[in-house]
Scaffold this motif. Structure first.
Motif, mmCIF file in Angstrom:
data_model
loop_
_atom_site.group_PDB
_atom_site.id
_atom_site.type_symbol
_atom_site.label_atom_id
_atom_site.label_comp_id
_atom_site.label_asym_id
_atom_site.label_seq_id
_atom_site.Cartn_x
_atom_site.Cartn_y
_atom_site.Cartn_z
ATOM 1 N N GLN A 176 5.814 5.677 4.394
ATOM 2 C CA GLN A 176 4.967 4.627 3.794
ATOM 3 C C GLN A 176 3.513 5.073 3.770
ATOM 4 O OE1 GLN A 176 5.948 1.936 2.264
ATOM 5 N NE2 GLN A 176 8.114 2.182 2.794
ATOM 6 N N THR A 197 10.918 8.718 -3.819
ATOM 7 C CA THR A 197 9.923 7.704 -4.182
ATOM 8 C C THR A 197 10.526 6.327 -3.865
ATOM 9 O OG1 THR A 197 10.742 7.281 -6.426
ATOM 10 C CG2 THR A 197 9.231 9.165 -6.162
ATOM 11 N N PRO A 198 9.729 5.270 -3.957
ATOM 12 C CA PRO A 198 10.284 3.932 -3.674
ATOM 13 C C PRO A 198 11.439 3.578 -4.622
ATOM 14 C CG PRO A 198 7.895 3.867 -3.663
ATOM 15 C CD PRO A 198 8.264 5.236 -4.160
ATOM 16 N N GLU A 199 11.518 4.271 -5.759
ATOM 17 C CA GLU A 199 12.581 3.953 -6.741
ATOM 18 C C GLU A 199 13.857 4.757 -6.518
ATOM 19 O OE1 GLU A 199 9.274 4.476 -7.986
ATOM 20 O OE2 GLU A 199 9.157 2.285 -7.784
ATOM 21 N N TRP A 209 3.032 8.015 1.226
ATOM 22 C CA TRP A 209 2.990 7.534 -0.161
ATOM 23 C C TRP A 209 1.619 6.916 -0.449
ATOM 24 C CZ3 TRP A 209 8.417 4.721 -0.071
ATOM 25 C CH2 TRP A 209 9.417 5.655 -0.381
#
Ligand SMILES: Nc1nc2c(c(=O)[nH]1)N(C=O)[C@@H](CNc1ccc(C(=O)N[C@@H](CCC(=O)O)C(=O)O)cc1)CN2
Ligand SMILES: Nc1ncnc2c1ncn2[C@@H]1O[C@H](COP(=O)(O)OP(=O)(O)OP(=O)(O)O)[C@@H](O)[C@H]1O
Length: 197
Positions: free
Chosen positions: A62, A90-92, A65
């Motif tokens: 976290q 990535t968060p996706e 990023w």
């Protein structure tokens, strides 16, 4: 104790930690890491998703990023059972359990980078010693992926561990790649004196 018995005893030790101990340890590791220039300077960072009581790099991810760093996760090859890739995280990213039941991105080679391009590798481990000895899960994946580091100063290999994973001496195998350092909830062990001050 041989490697197998030691691995099993150390896995029991980390699995015995409570949820609160895990949370505090993860926060402690991030605090230690933030003080390391190797972490601050890193742009491409290999992490992992915690399994079996490993210290979780989630809060590190976290933070990374947020700082604009790129994170990469290990992904196993289902055909060549010895291969491990590093794929952009990535968060996706869509995650699915691998054959050891650890979540990993669905393999997409176009999102993988050669291990030589990573700046810093945060490695999971079951045990470590103060000379950089590392005991993993027994697959030899990290040793194979980073065998070239013996003759290169990039990437910097740093183990993340609970203090209770420390032992006097890890029995070294010829293929073992020593870690530059180990970061626990309370301390950064600067083994190879590669960390700048
Ligand atoms: N979080 C995390 N991800 C990681 C690793 C790791 O150590 N931690 N790896 C680091 O290399 C790779 C996976 N290596 C692994 C090797 C063995 C086992 C394991 O649980 N072995 C079982 C037997 C399971 C079976 O055969 O089905 C065991 O020893 O009990 C797990 C992961 C890639 N991803
Ligand atoms: N550079 C290498 N080339 C070929 N085989 C290797 C290499 N490194 C390790 N191995 C093989 O991998 C096996 C497992 O090694 P080891 O017990 O050291 O794994 P580990 O470090 O605990 O696991 P991991 O790195 O996946 O967390 C060994 O039996 C060894 O034969």
């Amino acid at each position: 104790m041989d490697r197998k018995a030691l691995r099993s005893a150390l896995r029991d030790r980390r699995r015995a930690l409570s949820g609160l101990q895990q949370e505090q340890a993860a926060a402690g590791v991030l605090k230690q890491l933030k003080q390391l220039p190797e972490f601050s300077k890193s742009r491409k960072l290999a992490v992992y998703l915690a399994n079996d009581g490993e210290i979780s790099p989630e809060c590190i991810v976290q933070y990374a990023w947020h700082e604009g760093k790129s994170c990469y996760l290990p992904v196993l090859d289902n055909n060549d059972k010895t291969q491990m890739y590093f794929q952009r995280y990535t968060p996706e990213t869509v995650l699915l359990p691998n054959r050891f039941n650890i979540p990993e991105p669905v393999l997409d080679l176009s999102l993988c980078i050669p291990a030589t391009e990573l700046d810093l590798v945060l490695m999971p481990l079951t045990g470590f010693d103060e000379s950089g000895g590392r005991l993993g899960m027994g697959g030899g994946f990290y040793d194979r992926a980073f065998a070239f580091v013996k003759t290169s100063d990039k990437p910097v290999l740093v183990g993340l561990a609970h203090e209770c994973q420390k032992v006097e001496s890890i029995p070294v195998a010829e293929w073992d790649v020593p870690m530059s350092g180990i970061v626990t909830e309370g301390k950064a062990y600067n083994v190879l004196k590669k960390f700048s001050d």
